[in-house]
Motif scaffolding. Structure first.
Motif, PDB file in Angstrom:
ATOM      1  N   LEU A   1       0.593  -1.345   0.048  1.00  0.00           N
ATOM      2  CA  LEU A   1       0.022   0.162  -0.016  1.00  0.00           C
ATOM      3  C   LEU A   1       0.783   1.288  -0.094  1.00  0.00           C
ATOM      4  N   CYS A   2       2.156   1.145   0.720  1.00  0.00           N
ATOM      5  CA  CYS A   2       2.827   2.148   0.806  1.00  0.00           C
ATOM      6  C   CYS A   2       4.008   1.788   1.622  1.00  0.00           C
ATOM      7  N   ILE A   3       5.118   2.728   1.361  1.00  0.00           N
ATOM      8  CA  ILE A   3       6.269   2.584   2.330  1.00  0.00           C
ATOM      9  C   ILE A   3       6.466   3.799   3.158  1.00  0.00           C
ATOM     10  N   GLU A   4       6.425   3.763   4.511  1.00  0.00           N
ATOM     11  CA  GLU A   4       6.503   4.826   5.296  1.00  0.00           C
ATOM     12  C   GLU A   4       7.850   5.010   5.804  1.00  0.00           C
ATOM     13  N   GLU A   5       7.978   6.713   5.963  1.00  0.00           N
ATOM     14  CA  GLU A   5       9.372   7.134   6.158  1.00  0.00           C
ATOM     15  C   GLU A   5      10.663   6.246   5.826  1.00  0.00           C
ATOM     16  N   PRO A   6      10.868   5.803   4.718  1.00  0.00           N
ATOM     17  CA  PRO A   6      12.017   5.275   4.219  1.00  0.00           C
ATOM     18  C   PRO A   6      13.585   5.723   4.685  1.00  0.00           C
ATOM     19  N   LEU A   7      13.556   6.897   4.305  1.00  0.00           N
ATOM     20  CA  LEU A   7      14.839   7.883   4.574  1.00  0.00           C
ATOM     21  C   LEU A   7      15.519   8.310   5.713  1.00  0.00           C
ATOM     22  N   ASP A   8      16.551   8.087   6.001  1.00  0.00           N
ATOM     23  CA  ASP A   8      17.228   8.616   7.119  1.00  0.00           C
ATOM     24  C   ASP A   8      17.661  10.070   7.008  1.00  0.00           C
ATOM     25  N   SER A   9      16.673  10.908   6.597  1.00  0.00           N
ATOM     26  CA  SER A   9      17.055  12.282   6.179  1.00  0.00           C
ATOM     27  C   SER A   9      15.817  13.224   6.194  1.00  0.00           C
ATOM     28  N   VAL A  10      15.932  14.449   6.430  1.00  0.00           N
ATOM     29  CA  VAL A  10      14.838  15.449   6.387  1.00  0.00           C
ATOM     30  C   VAL A  10      14.963  16.438   5.161  1.00  0.00           C
ATOM     31  N   ASP A  11      15.760  15.784   4.039  1.00  0.00           N
ATOM     32  CA  ASP A  11      15.694  16.598   2.935  1.00  0.00           C
ATOM     33  C   ASP A  11      14.558  16.012   1.856  1.00  0.00           C
ATOM     34  N   PHE A  12      13.557  17.007   1.643  1.00  0.00           N
ATOM     35  CA  PHE A  12      12.444  16.589   0.788  1.00  0.00           C
ATOM     36  C   PHE A  12      12.857  16.427  -0.872  1.00  0.00           C
ATOM     37  N   LEU A  13      14.124  17.048  -0.953  1.00  0.00           N
ATOM     38  CA  LEU A  13      14.710  16.852  -2.348  1.00  0.00           C
ATOM     39  C   LEU A  13      15.120  15.247  -2.550  1.00  0.00           C
ATOM     40  N   GLU A  14      15.529  14.596  -1.476  1.00  0.00           N
ATOM     41  CA  GLU A  14      16.028  13.308  -1.625  1.00  0.00           C
ATOM     42  C   GLU A  14      14.664  12.693  -1.898  1.00  0.00           C
ATOM     43  N   TYR A  15      13.600  12.634  -1.000  1.00  0.00           N
ATOM     44  CA  TYR A  15      12.350  11.950  -1.334  1.00  0.00           C
ATOM     45  C   TYR A  15      11.813  12.257  -2.587  1.00  0.00           C
ATOM     46  N   GLN A  16      11.774  13.297  -3.184  1.00  0.00           N
ATOM     47  CA  GLN A  16      11.451  13.737  -4.321  1.00  0.00           C
ATOM     48  C   GLN A  16      12.315  12.855  -5.390  1.00  0.00           C
ATOM     49  N   ARG A  17      13.394  12.796  -5.455  1.00  0.00           N
ATOM     50  CA  ARG A  17      14.183  11.912  -6.285  1.00  0.00           C
ATOM     51  C   ARG A  17      13.833  10.403  -6.039  1.00  0.00           C
ATOM     52  N   LEU A  18      13.737   9.900  -4.848  1.00  0.00           N
ATOM     53  CA  LEU A  18      13.201   8.519  -4.672  1.00  0.00           C
ATOM     54  C   LEU A  18      11.819   8.340  -4.898  1.00  0.00           C
ATOM     55  N   GLN A  19      10.775   9.128  -4.960  1.00  0.00           N
ATOM     56  CA  GLN A  19       9.445   8.668  -5.288  1.00  0.00           C
ATOM     57  C   GLN A  19       9.491   8.786  -6.917  1.00  0.00           C
ATOM     58  N   LYS A  20      10.406   9.438  -7.626  1.00  0.00           N
ATOM     59  CA  LYS A  20      10.298   9.303  -8.966  1.00  0.00           C
ATOM     60  C   LYS A  20      10.972   8.055  -9.533  1.00  0.00           C
ATOM     61  N   GLU A  21      11.690   7.232  -8.691  1.00  0.00           N
ATOM     62  CA  GLU A  21      12.300   6.011  -9.218  1.00  0.00           C
ATOM     63  C   GLU A  21      11.322   4.848  -8.513  1.00  0.00           C
ATOM     64  N   LEU A  22      10.512   5.004  -7.685  1.00  0.00           N
ATOM     65  CA  LEU A  22       9.691   3.936  -6.895  1.00  0.00           C
ATOM     66  C   LEU A  22       8.294   3.885  -7.506  1.00  0.00           C
ATOM     67  N   LYS A  23       7.813   2.823  -7.687  1.00  0.00           N
ATOM     68  CA  LYS A  23       6.214   2.770  -8.079  1.00  0.00           C
ATOM     69  C   LYS A  23       5.474   2.629  -6.706  1.00  0.00           C
ATOM     70  N   THR A  24       6.194   2.064  -5.616  1.00  0.00           N
ATOM     71  CA  THR A  24       5.508   2.118  -4.411  1.00  0.00           C
ATOM     72  C   THR A  24       5.344   3.399  -3.871  1.00  0.00           C
TER      73      THR A  24
END
Length: 368
Positions: free
Chosen positions: A210-233
């Motif tokens: 359904l989703c993956i919650e809080e995967p990254l050890d980071s407070v940088d939303f730019l890293e999350y932006q890059r990750l979400q582009k790579e993930l279907k989840t």
């Protein structure tokens, strides 16, 4: 309404099991119950859901207790308050869990005075009379998890959130998915992956989460932006979103697609409602989480999870899963996988005074 007295019950409630995440393990829950009393002797209750250690957010229970006693409570005692949300005009959410607990107690009190439920006071829309329960399973070996899933499936649960870490998260989830092809499954990493481990996270795409919650050890939303582009989840953010500005930034960057809302984390129902409205406007899914909390906070989250457009109803389960005896009556009960939303005024539950007294390790009273 005028608040004449506020009482703080610092409680310590033993858990039925050791609850483990990638960051911590607890065998009891310390929390603070707030009781507010008005000039007519009406009473309302709230709960501080901060933890003793700063493993979830920086605010600890001792921080919350101090700021309540010496800042927030003096600001409202014996003051006329037209609506509970008015306190947000002069109290800023620098300590959101303390503020939320105080606001929640005032909302409970106000709703009782108005002879309405909490949801009638806060939201002008239809809600569900019951919700599907969900279960959160801690960071354990896979065979233990499978035994627990079997057990909770027999009680009617259909949705399971698994706490994971990089070392074995994928293998655990893969084993579970292979055995249970049809269960609703999601994962919570509690910020345990680094962005450089993106290939490990991408493996999760094959597991129909359904989703993956809080995967990254980071407070940088730019890293999350890059990750979400790579993930279907779908990425779900939880503790990364503590303020409205956090949410606006994450939405603008397309850093995630699902928001987990916990009333204590965001500073109260006032801010939770604003976040829900923003999610609706921005096509972001939202759902309601829990905090290993007593029935006072859990009942509040059950009410919030009764909104009809939640992505999933929540990871809310029965009182007796966590505690031998809760501090509310009736307790939160799961029957055939369903939780009935409490009826009645305010929270719709009563306080088990004997249980509250038994768990209290410190007591403070401010006012008459």
């Amino acid at each position: 309404m005028r608040i004449n007295r506020i009482e703080l019950f610092h409680v310590r409630i033993p858990l039925n099991f050791i609850f483990k995440t990638s960051k911590t393990a607890i065998d009891h829950r310390e929390t603070i119950i707030i009781k507010v009393t008005d000039e007519l002797q009406n009473k309302g209750y709230g709960e501080v859901v901060a933890f003793s250690e700063p493993s979830y957010t920086n605010e600890t229970l001792i921080d919350s207790k101090y700021v309540l006693m010496y800042n927030y409570i003096p600001d409202i005692i014996r003051k006329d308050i037209k609506h509970p949300f008015d306190i947000h005009k002069w109290i800023k959410p620098f300590y959101p869990m303390a503020l939320a607990a105080l606001e929640n107690a005032l909302v409970d009190l106000y709703a009782k005075r108005q002879k309405q439920s909490i949801m009638d006071v806060v939201f002008s829309e239809g809600t569900n009379d019951d919700i599907y329960a969900g279960i959160v399973l801690g960071d354990q070996d896979v065979q233990t998890l499978i035994k627990q899933i079997d057990h909770y499936q027999s009680e009617g649960y259909v949705r399971f959130k698994i706490k994971i870490k990089p070392e074995d998260g994928f293998l655990k989830l893969k084993t579970i998915r292979e055995k249970y092809a049809n269960i609703q499954l999601l994962a919570d990493a509690n910020k345990s992956y680094k962005f450089q481990q993106i290939n490990e996270l991408k493996k999760l795409d094959e597991l129909d989460l359904l989703c993956i919650e809080e995967p990254l050890d980071s407070v940088d939303f730019l890293e999350y932006q890059r990750l979400q582009k790579e993930l279907k989840t779908l990425i779900c953010l939880d503790e990364s979103i503590q303020t409205i500005n956090d949410l606006i930034t994450a939405i603008e960057l397309k850093a995630f697609k699902v928001l987990n809302i916990k009333v204590g984390r965001v500073g109260g129902l006032y801010y939770a409602k604003k976040m829900i409205e923003l999610c609706r406007k921005s096509n972001i899914e939202y759902w309601v989480g829990s905090m290993v909390e007593s029935g006072i906070s859990k009942a509040l989250h059950v009410h919030l999870a009764s909104l009809k457009d939640t992505y999933i109803p929540g990871d809310l389960s029965s009182s007796n899963r966590y505690f031998k005896r809760d501090i509310i009556k009736p307790e939160i009960i799961v029957k055939n996988g369903i939780i009935k939303v409490p009826e009645g005024y305010g929270l719709g539950v009563d306080i088990d005074k004997a249980s509250l007294k038994n768990y209290t390790i410190d007591y403070k009273k401010i006012g008459d």
